[in-house]
Design an enzyme around this catalytic site. Structure first.
Site, short mmCIF file in Angstrom:
data_model
loop_
_atom_site.label_atom_id
_atom_site.label_comp_id
_atom_site.label_asym_id
_atom_site.label_seq_id
_atom_site.Cartn_x
_atom_site.Cartn_y
_atom_site.Cartn_z
N GLU A 17 0.85 -1.20 0.00
CA GLU A 17 0.00 0.00 0.00
C GLU A 17 0.88 1.24 0.00
O GLU A 17 2.02 1.19 0.46
CB GLU A 17 -0.86 0.05 1.28
CG GLU A 17 -1.80 -1.11 1.42
CD GLU A 17 -2.41 -1.18 2.82
OE1 GLU A 17 -2.34 -0.20 3.58
OE2 GLU A 17 -2.95 -2.24 3.14
N LYS A 52 2.20 4.69 1.44
CA LYS A 52 2.26 5.27 2.79
C LYS A 52 1.97 6.76 2.64
O LYS A 52 2.85 7.56 2.30
CB LYS A 52 3.63 5.02 3.42
CG LYS A 52 3.69 5.44 4.86
CD LYS A 52 4.96 4.93 5.52
CE LYS A 52 5.03 5.29 6.98
NZ LYS A 52 4.88 6.71 7.28
N TYR A 67 -6.95 2.37 5.85
CA TYR A 67 -6.04 1.29 5.47
C TYR A 67 -6.09 0.10 6.43
O TYR A 67 -5.26 -0.80 6.35
CB TYR A 67 -4.61 1.79 5.35
CG TYR A 67 -4.12 2.53 6.59
CD1 TYR A 67 -3.96 1.87 7.79
CD2 TYR A 67 -3.81 3.88 6.52
CE1 TYR A 67 -3.52 2.54 8.91
CE2 TYR A 67 -3.36 4.57 7.65
CZ TYR A 67 -3.22 3.89 8.84
OH TYR A 67 -2.79 4.55 9.96
N LYS A 118 10.66 3.35 3.45
CA LYS A 118 10.65 4.81 3.34
C LYS A 118 11.48 5.27 2.15
O LYS A 118 12.62 4.83 1.97
CB LYS A 118 11.24 5.44 4.63
CG LYS A 118 10.41 5.17 5.87
CD LYS A 118 9.13 5.98 5.91
CE LYS A 118 9.28 7.29 6.60
NZ LYS A 118 9.45 7.28 8.02
N CYS A 126 11.43 51.85 -5.62
CA CYS A 126 11.21 53.31 -5.68
C CYS A 126 12.20 54.09 -4.85
O CYS A 126 12.21 55.32 -4.88
CB CYS A 126 9.79 53.63 -5.22
SG CYS A 126 9.55 53.33 -3.46
S1 IVH Z 1 -0.52 0.56 8.76
C1 IVH Z 1 -0.54 -1.44 12.69
N1 IVH Z 1 -0.86 1.54 6.31
O1 IVH Z 1 2.21 5.53 8.69
C2 IVH Z 1 -0.42 -0.80 11.36
N2 IVH Z 1 -0.01 2.97 8.00
O2 IVH Z 1 4.00 4.57 11.56
C3 IVH Z 1 -0.15 0.64 11.45
N3 IVH Z 1 0.38 5.27 7.27
O3 IVH Z 1 1.17 7.36 11.01
C4 IVH Z 1 -0.23 1.42 10.27
N4 IVH Z 1 -0.28 4.99 5.18
O4 IVH Z 1 -0.93 6.37 9.92
C5 IVH Z 1 -0.46 1.78 7.58
N5 IVH Z 1 -1.23 2.29 4.15
C6 IVH Z 1 -0.84 2.52 5.40
C7 IVH Z 1 -0.39 3.80 5.80
C8 IVH Z 1 0.02 3.97 7.13
C9 IVH Z 1 0.19 5.86 6.07
C10 IVH Z 1 0.91 5.94 8.47
C11 IVH Z 1 0.22 5.62 9.75
C12 IVH Z 1 1.25 5.99 10.77
C13 IVH Z 1 2.53 5.68 10.05
C14 IVH Z 1 3.12 4.39 10.55
#
Ligand code: IVH
Length: 657
Positions: free
Chosen positions: A99, A101, A211, A299, A396
Site C-alpha cells: 500500500e 504510505k 487502510y 521509506k 522606488c
Molecule cells: S498501517 C498497525 N498503512 O504511517 C499498522 N499505516 O508509523 C499501522 N500510514 O502514522 C499502520 N499509510 O498512519 C499503515 N497504508 C498505510 C499507511 C500507514 C500511512 C501511516 C500511519 C502511521 C505511520 C506508521
C-alpha cells in the site's frame, strides 16, 4: 440522495451531477431542515460542520492500541524483514499486501451500527485526542456506512491528509495574510485537524484514506485484503493503489514504481507499507510494544540536492512587503527544475545562516515548494556574503520599514510603482476582475506611460490610448477595451477580492459577499458587526475598517463607481426559498450581531420560508431588526429610524407562534 452524490464526488471522483445541481439539492435540504428541524439526522450532509468551538480536545482511550511501523530504507532491509518472517512462519508462501504510505495524520474512527460516532488522533498509541467534529468535516467520509447489516462496532484506521493542491492554496492564503506557512502537507493536515473550531477545519478540505481495522465486533475477516474490500464496499475511501504480491521482489518492484511515480500523485506519500495478508500468519508473528511484526514501512529517500546560491533578489509585493528570493543555479529536485526559492524573510535567512555564494541544500516542501534547507558550511570559501535587508525600497528608493515584532519589512511609499503594479496585476487577475489581456507586460506599459495611476483608472482608458501599447493593433485594443467593460459586471465577491484589502483572500471575499449587499454596506460595517460573522476574526475586521477609512481607497472606490463598476448584488439567498407559509408575508427583517442559536443564513432562510424578506441594510421599510450579541451600526440605525428591534428569542417566538 445527497450522501450518494457526495460519495460519487469525493470518494469515487466520478460525479453524476453538476456542481450546480448538487448545490441546488443541498439548498433544498437546508430549507427543509430549517422548516422542520425534527427531520435533521446526524448523518445529514448539513451536519458536517456543527458544534461550537471547544477549548481543548478531550482525551480518548483507544479500544485497541494504535501501533506504528518499523521502517526499512533499502532493499536489503526489506529482504531481512522477509527472511525473518519466513523463518518464523516456517514457509516462503507468504502473501503480502503493498500500500502507499500516505503522509498525513493517523486517525481512528469508530462506527457504531454503521453510524460515525467518534474520531481520535493516535496520541501516544493508548490515549489520543477527540477530534470527532473536525473529522466530520471531511467530505469523503461517509457518516453512515453503506452496509445492510452494519457491525456493532467497527473501528477503522486511516490517514487524514491534504492534497498537494490544497496545501499550496492554504499556504498561498496564509502568505497573503502574513501568517506563518506550513512546512508540508502533513503539518498543514495536522494543524487543520487540531483546530478548535470545526468551521475552520471545514475550509481546509481535508481528505482521508482508510487502510485497516482497529477494534471490531460483529464481523470477521480471514485476511487484510478482504477487510480492505469490505471497507471500500462500506463507502470508505480505500486507495486504488494497493497490490497483492507473493514475493519480496514483487513488493520491492511496487516500491520502485511508486518512488518514481510519487510526484504524479495528487497527494504526498513518503513510502510504501508492506503487510502480511493472512490474519492467521499475522497472529503467529505477533506484535512488539510499538509495532506489528507482520508489517514494515519502506521509506523513500528524501529528495535533496545541492546547488549554488547565486544571489538574493528582492521583490516588492502588493502590500509593499519586501520579500527575499534565492536565485539558484538550476537543479532538478523531485521531478522538476528549481532555479528560485523563497527565503520568506530576513530572520529566516539569519536563522539558517544562508549567505550569497553558499552551496546550499535544496528540497521541496511537501514535494511542491522549493526551499533551502541549509548551507553546506564545509564548502564555504570565505567569499560568501551575508544578507542584509536594505533600508531603501529596491523599486522606488522609498523607506523600507520593519515594524517591531513583525517579520516582514515593507516599503511605506503608497505610490511605490512596484506596489501599484502588483495591485493592478492582482485586480485584473482571473480570480479577481478577470480582465483578459491585462497581464504583466500591458500593466507595466500602462503604468510606465502614465496612462493609469491606480486600478480605477483602467476603466477610463479609451481605445486610442490602448493602441499605444506595444504590438497592439486594432483587434487587440478592441478586445482589451471590451474585456475591461465586461469586467464591470463581476460579482461583488470578485470586486471585494480585487480591491486587495489585506487579509481578504478569495474565500474571505466570498464570505463578505454572502453577508453584505454592496461595497458601501461593507464599508459602513462596524468592527463588531464584522467579527460577528463566522470566519471573520479581529485581524480581518480591523484591516477592512482601516482600508475603508483610508481616503485614497475611498477615492478609488468612488472612481470605480462613477465608471459604472457594479458595486452591489442581490442578496444571494433571496428568491431561492419558496415559502411554505405566508406568515411573514410582506415583512422585511434585518439581522445584526451574533445570534446564539441560529446562524445568520439559517435565520434568513426561516424568514424566506415563511414568505418574508431578509435584507442586509436597515431602512424605513424594515419591519424588524433582530439584534444578536454585540449588534453593529444597523442597531443604531434602527433606533434612529424608529424600526422595531427584537431579540433572537423574540424572533424565535414570532416565527413559531
Ligand atoms: S498501517 C498497525 N498503512 O504511517 C499498522 N499505516 O508509523 C499501522 N500510514 O502514522 C499502520 N499509510 O498512519 C499503515 N497504508 C498505510 C499507511 C500507514 C500511512 C501511516 C500511519 C502511521 C505511520 C506508521
Amino acid at each position: 440522495m445527497l450522501n450518494y452524490h457526495n460519495y460519487r464526488y469525493y470518494v469515487l471522483d466520478a460525479p453524476e451531477i453538476s456542481d450546480a445541481e448538487y448545490d441546488e439539492l443541498m439548498q433544498e435540504l437546508i430549507e427543509i431542515e430549517a422548516a422542520h428541524p425534527e427531520l435533521i439526522t446526524p448523518d445529514s450532509p448539513t451536519q458536517r460542520v456543527g458544534g461550537e468551538p471547544s477549548d481543548a480536545f478531550k482525551p480518548v482511550k483507544h479500544r485497541a492500541k494504535m501501533l506504528s511501523l518499523a521502517n526499512a530504507f533499502s532493499f536489503s532491509e526489506l529482504t531481512a524483514f522477509f527472511n525473518r518472517i519466513c523463518g518464523e512462519l516456517g514457509t516462503k508462501q507468504i502473501e503480502l499486501v503493498c500500500e502507499l504510505k500516505v503522509d498525513g495524520v493517523a486517525v481512528s474512527l469508530v462506527f457504531e451500527h454503521g453510524m460515525y460516532v467518534s474520531g481520535a488522533t493516535r496520541g501516544d498509541g493508548e490515549v489520543g485526542e477527540d477530534i470527532t467534529a473536525n473529522v466530520k468535516t471531511i467530505q469523503s467520509l461517509p457518516l453512515r456506512l453503506f452496509l445492510e447489516a452494519a457491525p456493532d462496532i467497527l473501528e477503522v484506521r486511516g490517514e487524514v491528509y491534504l492534497s498537494k493542491k490544497q496545501f499550496e492554496q492554504i499556504n498561498k492564503e496564509r502568505a497573503e495574510s502574513g501568517q506563518p506557512l506550513f512546512a508540508n502537507p502533513r503539518n498543514a493536515a495536522a494543524g487543520s485537524l487540531r483546530q478548535l473550531d470545526p468551521k475552520v477545519t471545514a475550509t481546509r478540505n481535508l481528505d482521508i484514506f482508510v487502510y485497516g481495522l482497529g477494534y471490531v465486533t460483529g464481523v470477521e475477516f480471514t485476511d487484510h485484503w478482504q477487510s480492505l474490500q469490505y471497507l471500500k464496499a462500506a463507502g470508505l475511501k480505500v486507495s486504488d493503489h494497493i497490490k497483492k504480491v507473493k514475493s519480496i521482489d514483487e513488493a520491492y518492484e511496487f516500491c520502485e514504481v511508486w518512488q518514481e511515480k510519487r510526484h504524479l500523485l495528487p497527494f504526498e506519500i513518503d513510502g510504501v507499507v508492506i503487510k502480511v495478508n493472512s490474519y492467521e500468519q499475522q497472529k503467529k508473528l505477533g506484535l512488539t510494544s510499538k509495532a506489528p511484526r507482520w508489517a514494515i514501512a519502506y521509506k523513500f529517500p528524501a529528495e535533496q540536492k545541492t546547488t549554488k546560491l547565486i544571489d538574493i533578489e528582492l521583490n516588492v509585493g502588493r502590500t509593499g512587503a519586501v520579500t527575499p528570493t534565492a536565485v539558484l543555479e538550476p537543479v532538478v529536485v523531485a521531478g522538476s527544475t528549481v532555479s528560485r526559492a523563497t527565503l520568506h524573510n530576513e530572520d529566516e535567512i539569519k536563522r539558517k545562516d544562508i549567505r550569497i555564494g553558499d552551496i546550499v541544500i535544496v528540497q521541496k516542501a511537501g514535494d511542491v515548494i522549493p526551499e533551502i534547507v541549509a548551507p553546506v558550511i564545509s564548502k564555504r570559501t570565505g567569499k560568501e556574503k551575508s544578507f542584509k535587508m536594505p533600508k531603501k525600497c529596491p523599486s522606488c528608493g522609498g523607506e523600507v520599514v520593519r515594524p517591531r515584532g513583525e517579520a516582514v519589512a515593507r516599503c511605506v511609499n503608497m505610490n511605490c510603482p512596484a506596489v501599484i503594479y502588483e495591485r493592478v496585476i492582482h485586480f485584473a487577475s482571473r480570480q479577481a476582475m478577470d480582465i483578459e489581456g491585462l497581464g504583466e507586460s500591458v500593466a507595466r506599459q500602462l503604468l510606465d506611460k502614465k496612462m493609469i495611476k491606480d486600478v480605477a483608472d483602467i476603466y477610463y482608458l479609451n481605445k486610442d490610448q490602448l493602441l499605444e501599447i506595444e504590438h497592439f493593433a486594432d483587434k487587440a485594443a478592441d478586445n482589451l477595451y471590451l474585456a475591461i467593460q465586461k469586467s464591470k459586471e463581476r460579482p461583488l465577491s470578485r470586486l471585494l477580492f480585487a480591491l486587495g484589502i489585506r487579509y481578504v483572500g478569495a474565500h474571505v471575499a466570498e464570505v463578505l459577499a454572502d453577508n453584505f449587499t454592496s461595497v458601501n454596506d461593507l464599508a459602513s460595517a462596524s468592527f463588531d458587526e464584522l467579527v460577528a460573522i463566522p470566519e471573520i476574526g479581529p485581524r480581518i475586521a480591523e484591516s477592512i475598517n482601516s482600508f475603508f477609512r483610508e481616503e485614497r481607497n475611498q477615492a478609488v472606490i468612488k472612481k470605480l463607481l462613477d465608471a459604472g463598476v457594479k458595486m452591489e448584488q442581490e442578496k444571494k439567498v433571496e428568491g431561492e426559498v419558496s415559502p411554505n407559509t405566508s406568515k411573514l408575508k410582506g415583512l422585511t427583517f434585518v439581522f445584526t450581531g451574533a445570534l446564539s442559536q441560529l446562524t445568520r443564513s439559517e435565520a434568513e432562510n426561516i424568514v424566506k420560508s415563511m414568505g418574508g424578506r431578509a435584507s442586509s441594510s436597515v431602512s424605513k421599510k424594515t419591519d424588524y431588526v433582530v439584534a444578536g450579541e454585540s449588534p453593529g451600526s444597523k442597531y443604531d440605525k434602527a433606533k434612529e429610524l424608529g424600526v422595531k428591534i427584537i431579540s433572537e428569542d423574540e424572533f424565535k417566538r414570532l416565527v413559531s407562534e
